[in-house]
Write a protein that holds these residues in place. Structure first.
Motif, PDB file in Angstrom:
ATOM      1  N   HIS A 174       0.917  -1.199   0.298  1.00  0.00           N
ATOM      2  CA  HIS A 174      -0.134   0.364  -0.115  1.00  0.00           C
ATOM      3  C   HIS A 174       0.978   1.409  -0.184  1.00  0.00           C
ATOM      4  O   HIS A 174       0.697   1.907  -0.801  1.00  0.00           O
ATOM      5  CB  HIS A 174      -1.244   0.246   1.510  1.00  0.00           C
ATOM      6  N   VAL A 175       1.946   1.832   0.916  1.00  0.00           N
ATOM      7  CA  VAL A 175       3.132   2.540   0.902  1.00  0.00           C
ATOM      8  C   VAL A 175       3.593   2.651  -0.376  1.00  0.00           C
ATOM      9  O   VAL A 175       2.949   3.613  -1.024  1.00  0.00           O
ATOM     10  CB  VAL A 175       3.750   2.339   2.073  1.00  0.00           C
TER      11      VAL A 175
ATOM     12  N   TYR B 176       0.777   3.759  -3.267  1.00  0.00           N
ATOM     13  CA  TYR B 176       0.782   5.184  -2.882  1.00  0.00           C
ATOM     14  C   TYR B 176       2.367   6.111  -3.244  1.00  0.00           C
ATOM     15  O   TYR B 176       1.998   7.684  -4.112  1.00  0.00           O
ATOM     16  CB  TYR B 176       0.590   5.376  -1.474  1.00  0.00           C
TER      17      TYR B 176
ATOM     18  N   TRP C 216       7.039   3.809  10.384  1.00  0.00           N
ATOM     19  CA  TRP C 216       6.163   3.738   9.924  1.00  0.00           C
ATOM     20  C   TRP C 216       5.515   3.102  10.443  1.00  0.00           C
ATOM     21  O   TRP C 216       5.465   1.876   9.805  1.00  0.00           O
ATOM     22  CB  TRP C 216       5.495   4.010   8.158  1.00  0.00           C
TER      23      TRP C 216
ATOM     24  N   PRO D 107       0.841   1.105   9.892  1.00  0.00           N
ATOM     25  CA  PRO D 107      -0.360   1.779   9.378  1.00  0.00           C
ATOM     26  C   PRO D 107      -1.674   2.929  10.098  1.00  0.00           C
ATOM     27  O   PRO D 107      -1.959   3.761   9.348  1.00  0.00           O
ATOM     28  CB  PRO D 107      -0.975   0.207   9.842  1.00  0.00           C
TER      29      PRO D 107
ATOM     30  N   TRP E 203      -0.962   6.852   8.711  1.00  0.00           N
ATOM     31  CA  TRP E 203      -1.261   6.739   7.081  1.00  0.00           C
ATOM     32  C   TRP E 203      -1.285   7.915   7.191  1.00  0.00           C
ATOM     33  O   TRP E 203      -0.407   8.978   6.672  1.00  0.00           O
ATOM     34  CB  TRP E 203      -2.459   5.952   7.132  1.00  0.00           C
TER      35      TRP E 203
ATOM     36  N   GLU F 233       1.320   9.983   3.822  1.00  0.00           N
ATOM     37  CA  GLU F 233       1.228  10.602   3.338  1.00  0.00           C
ATOM     38  C   GLU F 233       1.170  12.363   2.677  1.00  0.00           C
ATOM     39  O   GLU F 233       0.967  12.448   2.417  1.00  0.00           O
ATOM     40  CB  GLU F 233      -0.491  11.361   3.575  1.00  0.00           C
TER      41      GLU F 233
END
Length: 98
Positions: free
Chosen positions: A8-9, A12, A84, A86, A89, A93
């Motif tokens: 996911h990271v 992104y 980091w 979850p 987040w 970002e």
């Protein structure tokens, strides 16, 4: 799982123009302790260690000695270094949107 969070990271970051290198398991290499992700953009270099569960602050909690050594070598300086989870987040970002 950590693999899903990592993906996911990465996705992104790539969507925002970062080049990303993922160190899948540095424990079996000469780069023991190297952060999970290296993200680069013109003028910026971000290293991120990813953990699937929340870790207590300060940032060295939850890190191995080798990971702390890499963190101390990479930042402060021209490179940025982050730990980091979850739950962080919003910070992820903010960093990747700059």
């Amino acid at each position: 799982p950590e693999a899903a969070f990592t993906l996911h990271v990465i996705q992104y970051a790539v969507q925002r123009g970062w080049a990303v290198a993922h160190i899948s398991d540095s424990r079996r290499s000469y780069s023991k302790g190297l952060p999970d992700l290296l993200c680069a953009k013109p003028g910026r270099l971000v290293f991120a260690e990813l953990k699937k569960v929340e870790v207590a602050r300060p940032k060295n909690r939850g890190l191995s000695a080798a990971q702390r050594q890499w963190r101390d070598m990479l930042a402060p300086g021209p490179a940025e270094w982050y730990l980091w989870t979850p739950a962080m987040w919003d910070e992820i970002e903010q960093v990747l949107n700059r």
